[in-house]
Design an enzyme around this catalytic site. Structure first.
Site, PDB file in Angstrom:
ATOM      1  CB  CYS A  88      17.687  54.824  35.765  1.00 37.32           C
ATOM      2  SG  CYS A  88      16.573  53.763  35.570  1.00 37.32           S
ATOM      3  CG  HIS A 176      15.863  56.752  39.880  1.00 37.61           C
ATOM      4  ND1 HIS A 176      16.035  57.601  38.461  1.00 37.61           N
ATOM      5  CD2 HIS A 176      15.063  55.675  39.396  1.00 37.61           C
ATOM      6  CE1 HIS A 176      15.528  57.113  37.638  1.00 37.61           C
ATOM      7  NE2 HIS A 176      15.257  56.057  37.954  1.00 37.61           N
ATOM      8  CD  GLU A 178      17.978  60.406  40.204  1.00 33.64           C
ATOM      9  OE1 GLU A 178      18.679  59.483  40.725  1.00 33.64           O
ATOM     10  OE2 GLU A 178      17.219  60.093  39.329  1.00 33.64           O
TER      11      GLU A 178
END
Ligand code: XMP
Length: 515
Positions: A88, A176, A178
Site C-alpha cells: 500500500c 493489503h 496481510e
C-alpha cells in the site's frame, strides 16, 4: 535454555518497517503463521549489517506520499541488498521515490476488489489465479510508474495493483495481503518468503518454550494473580503461567451476572480439570445494583470494569504478598498499537486501573499474539478442544449486548435466546465455522400475534461473523433452514421475544458488537 535464546537471536528474520498503518501487526502475524520469525521496527530503522535479516517489508501508512508530514526515508541501503516488498503506502512510496506519480484516485477503491495477474511468470504471482478477492484501503493510487517498474497484476480500477522493479528483488502491492479477506494474501506473502529463501522455524512449541523460560526468570518466586474470563486468552495465559510458576499463581473468576447461560458453573468445572488454582466469586447482585437504569454504553462499560476491579481487589487482598497481575491481553485488545517510535501510546487493560491501585506489576505473556496463534499455543499446551475453540466473548459480556439499561429480566431473556442460538450452532456443526456469534437484545418492542392475541414484545438480533483476528469480519452466511429453526425456537420458547432479525453487516464499516 540460553541455547534457545541464542537460537532465536540467530533465527533468520524478516524486518517490517512500520510506516504507521493499523495493519502493520497483521503483516507480522501472517508471516509468523507461515512459521517465519519477523520483527516490526520503526520506518527508518534499517537492518544495517544484521546478518540474520533475509528480507524487508514496507508497511502501509495513514499518510499519503504527497503529505508533507509523511515518512520518507532514504531506501538506498535496502534496495538491491535484500528482497523488498512494499505494501500500500510502501508500494506507493517505492514508486514515488523513484520518480513515479501518486495521486488521489478517481474512484477511491475501498473494500473488496478482484485481482487479475498480468504477468503469470512473476515470482510474486506464482499460483495466483484470476479474479481473486483482494482488500483495498487507500485513497491514493499510482498513476505513473517509473522506468524499470513492470505491472504484474491489476484490478478494474487500479492498473498497477502489483508491480516488480526490474534488476532488483523488489515488489510493490497496492492491496493489503496481510488482511484475511484478501484471499490470495497468504500466497503472495509466501511467494515473497520463497524469494527470501526463508526457512520455516517459528512454531507454537518454540513460543511456549521461550515464554515459559522467560516467565520463570521474570517472576522467580513471586506470587501472581490472574483474572479468568472463561475465554481462550485468559485460560491459555493461566496454563502457560501454571507451567512456569505452578502454585504461585492464583486465578479469580467473577460471575458478574452478564455471562452466558450456565457459563459460570461450566467454566469453573473446566478449570478444575486443568489443575488450576481458581476461586469463583458470585457477584451478580452487586453488578445489577450498580447498573440499574444506566443506558449509555461507555458508562455501562466503566461500571462493569470498576465493579470487577472492586471485587477482584477484595479477593486479591486476602492473598498475601502478591506482586504481579497477569492478563491474557492479546493484540486486538491493544487499543492503540505501538507507535512508529516503538513506544506504547496507550494500552487496553482488561482490569484497567488495578495495577496502579494495588501496586502490582503487569505480566502479559500473550500480548503479541493474535487469537488464532493463542489457540495454537493452547492446543500445544494440551488444552481441551472445546475450551480452545470457544468463541471470543467481550469483557463486559452481555452488558454490551443488551442495548439500553440492564435488568436481571433482560439478562434472562438474552441468556435464553443466546443459548438457543449457540446450542443450535453446535448441533448443526456450524459453531466452528464462525468466529463469533451471539444474540443482542434490542431496545425496541414490536407488534406480533401469538394465538389470537396481539403481542408487543422484544426484538432479538442474531450476529454471527467469520474472521480470523476480529480486525475485519464478514457476516456468516448461515443456512436459511437453520436461521428459520432458531428464529421459531426463540420466539416459541423465550418469554418476552416476538421477533428475531439477522445482522448482515461486515466490519468495517460496522463492528462485531453493537455497543
Ligand atoms: P468490535 O465490536 O470492536 O469487537 O468489532 C472486536 C472484538 O473485541 C470484542 N470486544 C470487546 N472485548 N472488552 C473486551 O474485552 C470490550 O469492551 C469489547 N468490545 C468488543 C468483541 O467481542 C470482538 O471479539
Amino acid at each position: 535454555m540460553q541455547e534457545i535464546y541464542r537460537f532465536i537471536n540467530m533465527l533468520e528474520k524478516i524486518i517490517i518497517l512500520d510506516f504507521g498503518s493499523q495493519t502493520t501487526q497483521l503483516i507480522a502475524r501472517r508471516l509468523r503463521e507461515l512459521s517465519v520469525y519477523c520483527e516490526i521496527v520503526p520506518y527508518n530503522q534499517f537492518p544495517g549489517n544484521d546478518q540474520s535479516v533475509i528480507g524487508v517489508i514496507l508497511s502501509g501508512s495513514p499518510f499519503s506520499v504527497n503529505d508533507s508530514e509523511a515518512f520518507k526515508p532514504d531506501l538506498s541501503s535496502i534496495r538491491g541488498k535484500y528482497p523488498v516488498l512494499g505494501i500500500c503506502y510502501g508500494a506507493q512510496y517505492l514508486a514515488w521515490s523513484s520518480g513515479g506519480k501518486v495521486e488521489k484516485g478517481n474512484s477511491r477503491e475501498y473494500g473488496r476488489a478482484c485481482l487479475i495477474p498480468v504477468d503469470r511468470n512473476d515470482l510474486l504471482m506464482n499460483n495466483i489465479g484470476d479474479n481473486a478477492q483482494v482488500w483495498m484501503s487507500h485513497g491514493d493510487t499510482i498513476t505513473a510508474l517509473p522506468e524499470h517498474f513492470t505491472v504484474i497484476a491489476s484490478t478494474a480500477d487500479v492498473k498497477a495493483a502489483a508491480y516488480r522493479i526490474e534488476g532488483e528483488k523488489t515488489w510493490g502491492v497496492q492491496f493489503h495481503p496481510e488482511v484475511y479477506h484478501t484471499e490470495i494474501g497468504t500466497a503472495v506473502l509466501d511467494n515473497f518468503l520463497t524469494v527470501c529463501k526463508a526457512k520455516k522455524h517459528w512454531t507454537p512449541a518454540s513460543f511456549i518454550e521461550t515464554t515459559v523460560d522467560k516467565l520463570k526468570k521474570q517472576l522467580g518466586d513471586d506470587k501472581v494473580i490472574l483474572a479468568l474470563s472463561g475465554g481462550v486468552d485468559s485460560s491459555v495465559c493461566a496454563v502457560l503461567l501454571n507451567k512456569a510458576i505452578g502454585e504461585n499463581l492464583t486465578c479469580i473468576f467473577v460471575d458478574n451476572g452478564l455471562l452466558r447461560k450456565n457459563e459460570f458453573e461450566k467454566v469453573l468445572d473446566d478449570y478444575k480439570h486443568l489443575g488450576l488454582n481458581v476461586t469463583g466469586i458470585d457477584a451478580k447482585a452487586c453488578f445489577y445494583k450498580q447498573l440499574a437504569g444506566v443506558k449509555e454504553p461507555e458508562r455501562k462499560r466503566k461500571i462493569i470494569g470498576k465493579g470487577f476491579i472492586d471485587i477482584f481487589e477484595q479477593e486479591a487482598h486476602k492473598l498475601k504478598d502478591v506482586k504481579w497481575l497477569a492478563q491474557g491481553t492479546i493484540y486486538p485488545d491493544v487499543i492503540e498499537s505501538l507507535s512508529i517510535t516503538g513506544t506504547v501510546i496507550k494500552s487496553h487493560h482488561n482490569v484497567g486501573g488495578l495495577p496502579e491501585k494495588m501496586n502490582l506489576k503487569l505480566v502479559e505473556p500473550l500480548r503479541l499474539l493474535f487469537k488464532d496463534e493463542v489457540r495454537k499455543v493452547g492446543r500445544e499446551l494440551g488444552m481441551k478442544e472445546h475450551l480452545i475453540k470457544r468463541h471470543p466473548f467481550p469483557g463486559p459480556g452481555l452488558g454490551v449486548r443488551i442495548l439500553g439499561d440492564i435488568t436481571p429480566e433482560k439478562v434472562r431473556i438474552l441468556q435464553d435466546a443466546d443459548d438457543i442460538f449457540i446450542s443450535g450452532l453446535r448441533e448443526w456443526n456450524l459453531y466452528d465455522q464462525v468466529w463469533q456469534a451471539g444474540a443482542i437484545l434490542l431496545p425496541v418492542n414490536s407488534v406480533g400475534v401469538m394465538g389470537d392475541e396481539r403481542t408487543y414484545e422484544n426484538a432479538v438480533a442474531l450476529r454471527a461473523v467469520t474472521s480470523t483476528d476480529a480486525m475485519t469480519a464478514d457476516w456468516a452466511t448461515l443456512p436459511y433452514a437453520f436461521l428459520s429453526k432458531i428464529s421459531s425456537e426463540i420466539i416459541n420458547k423465550v418469554r418476552g421475544v416476538n421477533r428475531v432479525v439477522y445482522d448482515i453487516s461486515s466490519k468495517p464499516p460496522s463492528t462485531i458488537e453493537w455497543e
